[in-house]
Design a protein around this motif. Structure first.
Motif, PDB file in Angstrom:
ATOM      1  N   ARG A   1      57.843  10.082  33.289  1.00  0.00           N
ATOM      2  CA  ARG A   1      56.496  10.641  33.126  1.00  0.00           C
ATOM      3  C   ARG A   1      55.436   9.595  33.464  1.00  0.00           C
ATOM      4  O   ARG A   1      54.380   9.904  33.993  1.00  0.00           O
ATOM      5  CB  ARG A   1      56.327  11.121  31.677  1.00  0.00           C
ATOM      6  CG  ARG A   1      55.284  12.196  31.497  1.00  0.00           C
ATOM      7  CD  ARG A   1      55.168  12.571  30.046  1.00  0.00           C
ATOM      8  NE  ARG A   1      54.574  11.518  29.248  1.00  0.00           N
ATOM      9  CZ  ARG A   1      53.284  11.273  29.164  1.00  0.00           C
ATOM     10  NH1 ARG A   1      52.420  12.005  29.829  1.00  0.00           N
ATOM     11  NH2 ARG A   1      52.833  10.290  28.408  1.00  0.00           N
ATOM     12  N   GLU A   2      55.744   8.335  33.152  1.00  0.00           N
ATOM     13  CA  GLU A   2      54.750   7.272  33.349  1.00  0.00           C
ATOM     14  C   GLU A   2      54.845   6.627  34.728  1.00  0.00           C
ATOM     15  O   GLU A   2      54.028   5.768  35.051  1.00  0.00           O
ATOM     16  CB  GLU A   2      54.949   6.192  32.276  1.00  0.00           C
ATOM     17  CG  GLU A   2      54.540   6.683  30.903  1.00  0.00           C
ATOM     18  CD  GLU A   2      54.735   5.630  29.841  1.00  0.00           C
ATOM     19  OE1 GLU A   2      55.456   4.647  30.099  1.00  0.00           O
ATOM     20  OE2 GLU A   2      54.162   5.803  28.756  1.00  0.00           O
TER      21      GLU A   2
ATOM     22  N   HIS B   1      57.809  14.955  38.211  1.00  0.00           N
ATOM     23  CA  HIS B   1      56.764  14.552  37.263  1.00  0.00           C
ATOM     24  C   HIS B   1      56.380  15.730  36.359  1.00  0.00           C
ATOM     25  O   HIS B   1      56.278  15.578  35.137  1.00  0.00           O
ATOM     26  CB  HIS B   1      55.536  14.035  38.018  1.00  0.00           C
ATOM     27  CG  HIS B   1      54.415  13.664  37.101  1.00  0.00           C
ATOM     28  ND1 HIS B   1      54.448  12.534  36.310  1.00  0.00           N
ATOM     29  CD2 HIS B   1      53.257  14.299  36.806  1.00  0.00           C
ATOM     30  CE1 HIS B   1      53.351  12.484  35.585  1.00  0.00           C
ATOM     31  NE2 HIS B   1      52.608  13.541  35.860  1.00  0.00           N
TER      32      HIS B   1
ATOM     33  N   GLU C   1      56.652  16.054  32.210  1.00  0.00           N
ATOM     34  CA  GLU C   1      55.454  16.275  31.383  1.00  0.00           C
ATOM     35  C   GLU C   1      55.689  17.313  30.290  1.00  0.00           C
ATOM     36  O   GLU C   1      55.064  17.252  29.237  1.00  0.00           O
ATOM     37  CB  GLU C   1      54.308  16.794  32.265  1.00  0.00           C
ATOM     38  CG  GLU C   1      53.672  15.747  33.129  1.00  0.00           C
ATOM     39  CD  GLU C   1      52.436  15.166  32.480  1.00  0.00           C
ATOM     40  OE1 GLU C   1      51.474  15.915  32.300  1.00  0.00           O
ATOM     41  OE2 GLU C   1      52.463  13.970  32.144  1.00  0.00           O
TER      42      GLU C   1
ATOM     43  N   GLU D   1      55.069  10.295  40.106  1.00  0.00           N
ATOM     44  CA  GLU D   1      53.910  11.200  40.053  1.00  0.00           C
ATOM     45  C   GLU D   1      53.351  11.457  41.456  1.00  0.00           C
ATOM     46  O   GLU D   1      53.010  12.581  41.812  1.00  0.00           O
ATOM     47  CB  GLU D   1      52.826  10.611  39.145  1.00  0.00           C
ATOM     48  CG  GLU D   1      51.661  11.562  38.987  1.00  0.00           C
ATOM     49  CD  GLU D   1      50.653  11.109  37.954  1.00  0.00           C
ATOM     50  OE1 GLU D   1      50.836  10.027  37.358  1.00  0.00           O
ATOM     51  OE2 GLU D   1      49.672  11.849  37.758  1.00  0.00           O
TER      52      GLU D   1
ATOM     53  N   GLU E   1      60.445   9.603  29.446  1.00  0.00           N
ATOM     54  CA  GLU E   1      59.101   9.023  29.330  1.00  0.00           C
ATOM     55  C   GLU E   1      58.860   8.022  30.465  1.00  0.00           C
ATOM     56  O   GLU E   1      57.756   7.943  31.001  1.00  0.00           O
ATOM     57  CB  GLU E   1      58.928   8.366  27.948  1.00  0.00           C
ATOM     58  CG  GLU E   1      57.512   7.941  27.613  1.00  0.00           C
ATOM     59  CD  GLU E   1      56.475   9.072  27.575  1.00  0.00           C
ATOM     60  OE1 GLU E   1      56.851  10.259  27.588  1.00  0.00           O
ATOM     61  OE2 GLU E   1      55.273   8.748  27.546  1.00  0.00           O
TER      62      GLU E   1
END
Ligand SMILES: Cc1cc2nc3c(=O)[nH]c(=O)nc-3n(C[C@H](O)[C@H](O)[C@H](O)COP(=O)(O)OP(=O)(O)OC[C@H]3O[C@@H](n4cnc5c(N)ncnc54)[C@H](O)[C@@H]3O)c2cc1C
Length: 292
Positions: A89-90, A102, A106, A95, A86
């Motif tokens: 992902r954040e 990334h 997801e 990203e 996580e």
């Protein structure tokens, strides 16, 4: 205790939570195969509850400081082994600069799983269905491993030996993953039965593009062989070429000779073979497009 044929409580075990890597490594070495490392626990806890894993000692490494971070140092991405999926992902850094990583974060598990699951364990379990392995392979990641002889670095590609087997030696603990410079174009895709499932197949690619021709292209697939595989013959064919539909069609023919899928609960060998070709085309187009 059993419920519907499954044991629901793990067998008794000793719990140790060392405060540093030196102590963790010494403990791990002294217990050998009777010990198990605990990170997020999403792999080992279900196995222990079902009686499929019964370690004498569980070594919790989550109390060791500075094992969870995402940093860029001199152009090298450094990931602490305890960084959760996580967190990945954040991360705007991931990203914007490492889209393949990334994209993998997801589609891995559910929010609950991603909040616990660590990137280091996703590699250490050496599952051919690991979602973080293919993007880390195409990005040429190196693993920094702490052990009784100090810290050593190994390319992730050499790390996987087979189904659930890695070249990790007794007493060794993965502490960091390093990702060198990121190619311009990259992507990851995954086929699964349900929203929160392991991959039927996953695939990642990374390459640079200049005058419409690709260079340094790498392609890695999961769940199509006992370990994550590089499609080296396919890469060799595509290297230096335009990623035209005609070239992609030829690459699809080549990739079939580089994988060895099996039938299992998640899919059949035949479906995996067909879909590897389809996904190869899709992942290259996705990388060219620059994301979904
Ligand atoms: C419902 C569910 C859905 C899932 N979905 C996915 C999915 O979509 N994609 C996917 O790839 N996986 C999935 N998984 C598997 C799992 O979540 C991942 O493999 C996760 O990354 C494991 O991380 P963890 O920290 O929880 O591992 P743990 O259970 O804590 O550890 C796993 C293994 O790695 C070893 N280990 C952990 N850290 C280290 C270290 N630093 N050094 C040495 N050894 C270490 C442990 O000894 C253990 O054998 C799923 C699991 C569940 C239960």
């Amino acid at each position: 205790m059993t419920s519907m044929g499954f044991q629901t409580q793990p067998k008794e075990f000793e719990y140790m939570a060392p405060a540093n890597l030196e102590d963790a490594s010494k403990l791990y070495l002294s217990y050998g195969e009777k010990a198990c490392i605990l990170a997020g626990g999403t792999d080992i806890v279900p196995l222990m509850k079902r009686g499929l894993l019964a370690p004498e000692c569980v070594i919790d490494i989550t109390k060791i400081p500075d094992m969870s971070y995402i940093r860029l140092e001199d152009g090298v991405l450094k990931l602490g082994a305890l960084t959760t999926i996580e967190d990945f992902r954040e991360s705007p850094l991931i990203e914007q600069n490492y889209p393949a990583l990334h994209m993998a974060s997801e589609v891995m598990g559910s929010t609950i799983i991603r909040n616990l699951a660590t990137v280091g364990a996703n590699i250490c379990r050496a599952s051919p269905a690991s979602d973080m392995a293919p993007p880390l392979v195409v990005l040429g990641a190196n693993l920094r491993i702490f052990g009784p002889k100090g810290v050593r670095t190994t390319p992730i590609e050499d790390f996987f030996l087979g189904f659930g087997r890695s070249e990790m030696a007794a007493g060794e603990i993965l502490c960091e993953i390093e990702v060198p410079a990121s190619p311009d174009k990259q992507a990851f895709m995954k086929l699964k039965r349900t929203k929160e499932d392991l991959a039927k197949i996953n695939i990642s690619t990374a390459f640079n593009l200049s005058d419409d021709k690709c260079s340094g292209i790498k392609i890695a697939l999961g769940s199509v062989a006992p370990k994550v595989v590089r499609a080296e013959k396919t890469e060799k064919f595509l290297e230096g070429k335009e990623l035209s539909e005609a070239n992609i069609e030829e690459a699809k023919r080549i990739i079939c000779r580089e994988i060895n899928p099996i039938d299992d609960v998640r899919s059949t060998a035949e479906y995996r073979m067909e879909m590897s070709k389809v996904l190869l085309g899709r992942v290259i187009r996705l990388a060219l497009k620059g994301g979904w």
